[in-house]
Design a protein around this motif. Structure first.
Motif, PDB file in Angstrom:
ATOM      1  N   GLY A 245       0.812  -1.214   0.000  1.00 19.18           N
ATOM      2  CA  GLY A 245       0.000   0.000   0.000  1.00 19.18           C
ATOM      3  C   GLY A 245       0.843   1.260   0.000  1.00 19.18           C
ATOM      4  O   GLY A 245       0.492   2.262  -0.636  1.00 19.18           O
ATOM      5  N   ASP A 246       1.975   1.225   0.699  1.00 17.95           N
ATOM      6  CA  ASP A 246       2.867   2.386   0.735  1.00 17.95           C
ATOM      7  C   ASP A 246       3.494   2.637  -0.634  1.00 17.95           C
ATOM      8  O   ASP A 246       3.659   3.785  -1.053  1.00 17.95           O
ATOM      9  CB  ASP A 246       3.973   2.176   1.775  1.00 17.95           C
ATOM     10  CG  ASP A 246       3.408   1.854   3.145  1.00 17.95           C
ATOM     11  OD1 ASP A 246       2.383   2.462   3.517  1.00 17.95           O
ATOM     12  OD2 ASP A 246       3.972   0.982   3.834  1.00 17.95           O
ATOM     13  N   SER A 247       3.841   1.561  -1.349  1.00 16.11           N
ATOM     14  CA  SER A 247       4.397   1.726  -2.692  1.00 16.11           C
ATOM     15  C   SER A 247       3.346   2.281  -3.646  1.00 16.11           C
ATOM     16  O   SER A 247       3.666   3.051  -4.558  1.00 16.11           O
ATOM     17  CB  SER A 247       4.950   0.393  -3.212  1.00 16.11           C
ATOM     18  OG  SER A 247       3.911  -0.529  -3.517  1.00 16.11           O
ATOM     19  N   PHE A 248       2.081   1.894  -3.442  1.00 13.64           N
ATOM     20  CA  PHE A 248       0.974   2.435  -4.239  1.00 13.64           C
ATOM     21  C   PHE A 248       0.894   3.946  -4.043  1.00 13.64           C
ATOM     22  O   PHE A 248       0.870   4.715  -5.009  1.00 13.64           O
ATOM     23  CB  PHE A 248      -0.337   1.754  -3.805  1.00 13.64           C
ATOM     24  CG  PHE A 248      -1.566   2.160  -4.590  1.00 13.64           C
ATOM     25  CD1 PHE A 248      -2.089   3.445  -4.490  1.00 13.64           C
ATOM     26  CD2 PHE A 248      -2.212   1.261  -5.412  1.00 13.64           C
ATOM     27  CE1 PHE A 248      -3.220   3.824  -5.192  1.00 13.64           C
ATOM     28  CE2 PHE A 248      -3.345   1.623  -6.132  1.00 13.64           C
ATOM     29  CZ  PHE A 248      -3.846   2.907  -6.025  1.00 13.64           C
ATOM     30  N   THR A 249       0.855   4.366  -2.772  1.00 16.03           N
ATOM     31  CA  THR A 249       0.723   5.789  -2.459  1.00 16.03           C
ATOM     32  C   THR A 249       1.900   6.578  -3.016  1.00 16.03           C
ATOM     33  O   THR A 249       1.726   7.639  -3.619  1.00 16.03           O
ATOM     34  CB  THR A 249       0.640   6.006  -0.938  1.00 16.03           C
ATOM     35  OG1 THR A 249      -0.307   5.096  -0.389  1.00 16.03           O
ATOM     36  CG2 THR A 249       0.238   7.428  -0.613  1.00 16.03           C
TER      37      THR A 249
END
Length: 295
Positions: A245-249
């Motif tokens: 999720g952090d890489s998505f953001t």
């Protein structure tokens, strides 16, 4: 315009079955934006201990930008166990260094040149770090193209209605997953069961520019006041989902700042988060075929 992007909050050791890895959403976020050529900074705190020394040494070896204070509390750790689907279960230690991030002159200077910041609810469980995050947001410029990203990131009940409400008022981009949306909707007593209606309600009530809703294997949505983008989740072989999720953001924000459309940013964010899921740990090196599209 400045190219400083900050991940602010918890920095810690993820104690995974195969050993410990540096983690915490802000560090993951800052690591990935730095892969796209931005000055990614981690703002946090560590203890004056071996684990803290190892975090700073690792960041130095990676030539990673950070503003991390030493405080008289132990460096944070999270015990992580993965279920059969590779989904992590967390046991987050309390009263640790990142609960006590001080607001300093250097931090004020960083805030004034920050183009985008990502923060969550977890690092606001303690008054000290919560007040530091709020002061940082207050000091940032209000010019167009400045982004305050609230990645809700609910963990172990370390949140309440006041924290969530204040954070949504202060951000202009909200990122939330489907389970968190249900929890927030119950807390704020939003009627109905339609996810899109709930997202529209949040978008309107808090004057958000963008709302990102991730739904795991069921795809993801990006809502603006005028439009909605939906992208399916690719079918992949999952190693673990830590940091996906952090890489998505990070990818979405980086793409927007590089001038990509909402749709282009969304599609690339989905591609990157899927790749991260195929790797162990939260900070894999991205393939040049992906990075080159934003460099």
């Amino acid at each position: 315009m400045n190219d400083v992007i900050v991940g602010m909050g918890e920095v810690l050791w993820d104690m995974l079955p195969e050993g410990k890895k540096i983690g915490g959403a802000p560090a993951n976020f800052a690591y990935h934006v730095s892969q796209y050529g931005f000055d990614g900074y981690v703002v946090s705190a560590v203890g004056d201990d071996k684990l803290g020394n190892e975090i700073l040494e690792s960041f130095n070896n990676r030539r990673f930008n950070y503003l991390i204070q030493r405080v008289p509390y132990p460096t944070g750790t999270v015990q992580i166990e993965l279920d059969e689907a590779g989904i992590p279960c967390y046991e987050i230690k309390e009263n640790v260094a990142w609960d006590n991030i001080p607001f300093t002159v250097d931090l004020e200077k960083l805030a004034k040149k920050t183009r985008a910041v990502c923060f969550g609810s977890l690092a606001q469980r303690n008054t000290v770090s919560r007040e530091t995050i709020n002061r940082f947001l207050d000091v940032m410029s209000d010019a167009a193209g400045q982004y305050r990203v609230f990645d809700v990131n609910l963990r172990q009940g370390f949140y309440d209605k006041e924290i969530l409400c204040n954070s949504m008022k202060r951000c202009n981009i909200l990122k939330i997953n489907d389970e968190e949306l249900i929890a927030v909707s119950r807390m704020f007593e939003y009627p109905g069961i339609d996810l899109e209606d709930k997202c529209r309600a949040l978008l309107s009530e808090y004057g958000l520019e963008i709302l990102i809703l991730t739904c795991g294997v069921n795809g993801s949505y990006v809502f603006t006041r005028e439009n909605v983008s939906f992208v399916n989740t690719p079918k992949i072989e999952v190693a673990d989902t830590v940091g996906a999720g952090d890489s998505f953001t990070a990818t979405f924000i980086s793409a927007i700042l590089k001038g990509k459309s909402i749709r282009e940013a969304h599609e690339l964010a989905v591609e990157v988060s899927a790749y991260v899921c195929t790797q162990n740990g939260a900070m894999p090196e991205l393939p040049i075929s992906i990075k080159s599209r934003l460099l």
